[in-house]
Design a protein around this motif. Structure first.
Motif, PDB file in Angstrom:
ATOM      1  N   ARG A   1       0.799  -1.026  -0.012  1.00 16.33           N
ATOM      2  CA  ARG A   1       0.065   0.019  -0.018  1.00 16.33           C
ATOM      3  C   ARG A   1       0.839   1.351   0.067  1.00 16.33           C
ATOM      4  O   ARG A   1       0.379   2.419  -0.442  1.00 16.33           O
ATOM      5  CB  ARG A   1      -0.835  -0.036   1.164  1.00 16.33           C
ATOM      6  N   CYS A   2       1.984   1.247   0.469  1.00 12.21           N
ATOM      7  CA  CYS A   2       2.936   2.378   0.910  1.00 12.21           C
ATOM      8  C   CYS A   2       4.276   2.298  -0.061  1.00 12.21           C
ATOM      9  O   CYS A   2       5.195   2.854   0.143  1.00 12.21           O
ATOM     10  CB  CYS A   2       3.094   2.807   2.010  1.00 12.21           C
ATOM     11  N   GLY A   3       4.162   1.662  -1.087  1.00 12.65           N
ATOM     12  CA  GLY A   3       5.102   1.102  -1.994  1.00 12.65           C
ATOM     13  C   GLY A   3       5.782   2.270  -3.005  1.00 12.65           C
ATOM     14  O   GLY A   3       6.608   1.951  -3.895  1.00 12.65           O
ATOM     15  N   GLY A   4       5.025   3.296  -3.392  1.00 13.73           N
ATOM     16  CA  GLY A   4       5.032   4.259  -4.394  1.00 13.73           C
ATOM     17  C   GLY A   4       4.057   4.136  -5.283  1.00 13.73           C
ATOM     18  O   GLY A   4       3.045   3.442  -5.371  1.00 13.73           O
ATOM     19  N   THR A   5       4.240   4.881  -6.405  1.00 12.27           N
ATOM     20  CA  THR A   5       3.691   4.915  -7.763  1.00 12.27           C
ATOM     21  C   THR A   5       3.826   3.918  -8.807  1.00 12.27           C
ATOM     22  O   THR A   5       2.993   3.549  -9.708  1.00 12.27           O
ATOM     23  CB  THR A   5       3.460   6.309  -8.472  1.00 12.27           C
ATOM     24  N   ASP A   6       4.955   3.191  -8.782  1.00 11.65           N
ATOM     25  CA  ASP A   6       5.517   2.328  -9.920  1.00 11.65           C
ATOM     26  C   ASP A   6       5.077   0.849  -9.570  1.00 11.65           C
ATOM     27  O   ASP A   6       5.491   0.252  -8.744  1.00 11.65           O
ATOM     28  CB  ASP A   6       6.979   2.627 -10.230  1.00 11.65           C
ATOM     29  N   SER A   7       4.557   0.233 -10.447  1.00 15.85           N
ATOM     30  CA  SER A   7       4.358  -1.083 -10.218  1.00 15.85           C
ATOM     31  C   SER A   7       5.219  -1.871 -11.292  1.00 15.85           C
ATOM     32  O   SER A   7       5.477  -1.217 -12.243  1.00 15.85           O
ATOM     33  CB  SER A   7       2.742  -1.702 -10.574  1.00 15.85           C
ATOM     34  N   TYR A   8       5.471  -3.012 -11.207  1.00 18.33           N
ATOM     35  CA  TYR A   8       6.528  -3.910 -11.986  1.00 18.33           C
ATOM     36  C   TYR A   8       6.497  -5.506 -12.113  1.00 18.33           C
ATOM     37  O   TYR A   8       5.723  -6.046 -11.175  1.00 18.33           O
ATOM     38  CB  TYR A   8       7.899  -3.360 -12.013  1.00 18.33           C
ATOM     39  N   ALA A   9       7.004  -6.048 -12.939  1.00 18.94           N
ATOM     40  CA  ALA A   9       7.075  -7.637 -12.778  1.00 18.94           C
ATOM     41  C   ALA A   9       8.509  -7.904 -13.116  1.00 18.94           C
ATOM     42  O   ALA A   9       9.293  -7.163 -13.790  1.00 18.94           O
ATOM     43  CB  ALA A   9       6.141  -8.203 -13.885  1.00 18.94           C
ATOM     44  N   THR A  10       8.856  -8.973 -12.417  1.00 16.92           N
ATOM     45  CA  THR A  10      10.351  -9.465 -12.559  1.00 16.92           C
ATOM     46  C   THR A  10      10.431 -10.876 -13.000  1.00 16.92           C
ATOM     47  O   THR A  10       9.409 -11.637 -12.767  1.00 16.92           O
ATOM     48  CB  THR A  10      11.082  -9.626 -11.230  1.00 16.92           C
ATOM     49  N   VAL A  11      11.342 -11.343 -13.569  1.00 12.46           N
ATOM     50  CA  VAL A  11      11.557 -12.847 -13.733  1.00 12.46           C
ATOM     51  C   VAL A  11      12.908 -13.208 -13.303  1.00 12.46           C
ATOM     52  O   VAL A  11      14.168 -12.451 -13.493  1.00 12.46           O
ATOM     53  CB  VAL A  11      11.869 -13.035 -15.464  1.00 12.46           C
ATOM     54  N   THR A  12      13.069 -14.211 -12.792  1.00 11.49           N
ATOM     55  CA  THR A  12      14.422 -14.838 -12.086  1.00 11.49           C
ATOM     56  C   THR A  12      14.479 -16.131 -12.806  1.00 11.49           C
ATOM     57  O   THR A  12      13.783 -16.710 -13.228  1.00 11.49           O
ATOM     58  CB  THR A  12      14.152 -14.974 -10.533  1.00 11.49           C
ATOM     59  N   ASP A  13      15.835 -16.470 -12.539  1.00  9.75           N
ATOM     60  CA  ASP A  13      16.430 -17.526 -13.436  1.00  9.75           C
ATOM     61  C   ASP A  13      16.295 -18.898 -12.599  1.00  9.75           C
ATOM     62  O   ASP A  13      15.805 -18.662 -11.318  1.00  9.75           O
ATOM     63  CB  ASP A  13      17.743 -17.597 -14.080  1.00  9.75           C
ATOM     64  N   SER A  14      16.827 -20.078 -12.661  1.00  9.29           N
ATOM     65  CA  SER A  14      16.828 -21.167 -11.945  1.00  9.29           C
ATOM     66  C   SER A  14      17.506 -21.112 -10.642  1.00  9.29           C
ATOM     67  O   SER A  14      17.371 -21.784  -9.840  1.00  9.29           O
ATOM     68  CB  SER A  14      17.371 -22.255 -12.777  1.00  9.29           C
ATOM     69  N   ASN A  15      18.678 -20.062 -10.548  1.00 12.28           N
ATOM     70  CA  ASN A  15      19.567 -19.796  -9.501  1.00 12.28           C
ATOM     71  C   ASN A  15      18.883 -18.762  -8.583  1.00 12.28           C
ATOM     72  O   ASN A  15      19.587 -18.104  -7.700  1.00 12.28           O
ATOM     73  CB  ASN A  15      20.802 -19.232 -10.075  1.00 12.28           C
ATOM     74  N   GLY A  16      17.612 -17.964  -8.800  1.00 14.62           N
ATOM     75  CA  GLY A  16      17.082 -17.150  -8.272  1.00 14.62           C
ATOM     76  C   GLY A  16      17.720 -15.540  -8.603  1.00 14.62           C
ATOM     77  O   GLY A  16      17.411 -14.814  -7.809  1.00 14.62           O
ATOM     78  N   GLU A  17      18.452 -15.688  -9.501  1.00 17.90           N
ATOM     79  CA  GLU A  17      19.002 -14.306  -9.893  1.00 17.90           C
ATOM     80  C   GLU A  17      17.798 -13.435 -10.883  1.00 17.90           C
ATOM     81  O   GLU A  17      17.283 -14.176 -11.981  1.00 17.90           O
ATOM     82  CB  GLU A  17      20.499 -14.423 -10.666  1.00 17.90           C
ATOM     83  N   GLU A  18      17.751 -12.190 -10.798  1.00 21.55           N
ATOM     84  CA  GLU A  18      16.736 -11.655 -11.430  1.00 21.55           C
ATOM     85  C   GLU A  18      17.617 -11.163 -12.765  1.00 21.55           C
ATOM     86  O   GLU A  18      18.665 -10.659 -12.839  1.00 21.55           O
ATOM     87  CB  GLU A  18      16.461 -10.117 -10.858  1.00 21.55           C
ATOM     88  N   VAL A  19      16.740 -11.419 -13.811  1.00 25.19           N
ATOM     89  CA  VAL A  19      17.173 -11.379 -15.205  1.00 25.19           C
ATOM     90  C   VAL A  19      16.255 -10.562 -16.042  1.00 25.19           C
ATOM     91  O   VAL A  19      16.789  -9.941 -17.215  1.00 25.19           O
ATOM     92  CB  VAL A  19      17.309 -12.802 -15.755  1.00 25.19           C
TER      93      VAL A  19
END
Length: 221
Positions: free
Chosen positions: A123-141
């Motif tokens: 609720r208090c995270g700001g105005t921008d929303s987004y989506a992420t993809v992580t690989d099999s090692n848990g690293e955001e790519v």
């Protein structure tokens, strides 16, 4: 408030397309609002949205899960709250009545058909929303924001024109225009309004929200 409009949204389409190119990838949809992190601001928010965060703010992400990740009440194998991220509060609204809700929540759903996806809402995270993809090692790519650079000029114009409106309305303005055009065209010509959630998806999404809320609240006690 990410998009309820499925593949109408660029950030949904681009995220899913990228995830398909990464073996064993994991997608997280992140929804942010810009309420002040105060009892007064959140208490008003909790009372005005008394149906609860999962049936209000995070309902759009749940609709994506129902649409694209085989999520249904019957097909959920497990749901796990991220306790380090999540927070639940009991606050008084303007009427003086108390409401218990999440001010932020993050959880991962695993389905019986082998799919896994995460949702975060703040609720208090700001105005921008987004989506992420992580690989099999848990690293955001991959990360894709809404609004993207192309939409920020439109957001700035709308903020000047409607200074008292909630900021997240502006980020979705192009999507709302597209949806209205497709629905109007369907009404006028009968052409299918592609990329929009159906009534069936809406019903199942509400069922999922009602199923998850008590489970997540129990995990956060």
């Amino acid at each position: 408030m990410p998009c309820m409009f499925q593949n109408v949204c660029k950030y949904v389409r681009k995220t899913r397309e990228f995830a398909e190119t990464v073996p064993n990838s994991h997608v997280t949809f992140v929804s942010n609002n810009a309420y002040e992190n105060t009892p007064e601001s959140l208490g008003e928010c909790f009372e005005r949205n008394a149906e609860g965060m999962l049936k209000n703010m995070a309902i759009h992400e749940l609709a994506l899960l129902v649409s694209f990740y085989d999520v249904s009440v019957e097909n959920i194998e497990s749901v796990t709250a991220d306790k380090d991220f999540s927070s639940m509060q009991t606050l008084s609204g303007p009427s003086g009545k108390e409401f218990t809700d999440f001010d932020k929540i993050k959880f991962t759903i695993k389905t019986k058909t082998g799919k896994e996806v995460s949702v975060a809402a703040d609720r208090c995270g700001g105005t921008d929303s987004y989506a992420t993809v992580t690989d099999s090692n848990g690293e955001e790519v991959f990360r894709y924001y809404m609004p993207d650079d192309e939409d920020k000029a439109t957001v700035k114009e709308l903020q000047a024109q409607y200074p008292t409106a909630m900021p997240y309305f502006f980020t979705q303005d192009p999507d709302y225009v597209t949806v209205k055009e497709r629905v109007a065209k369907f009404t006028a010509t009968g052409e299918e309004a592609e990329g929009l959630a159906t009534i069936g998806i809406a019903v199942e999404t509400l069922r999922v929200a009602e199923y998850l809320t008590p489970l997540l609240m129990e995990q956060l006690k």
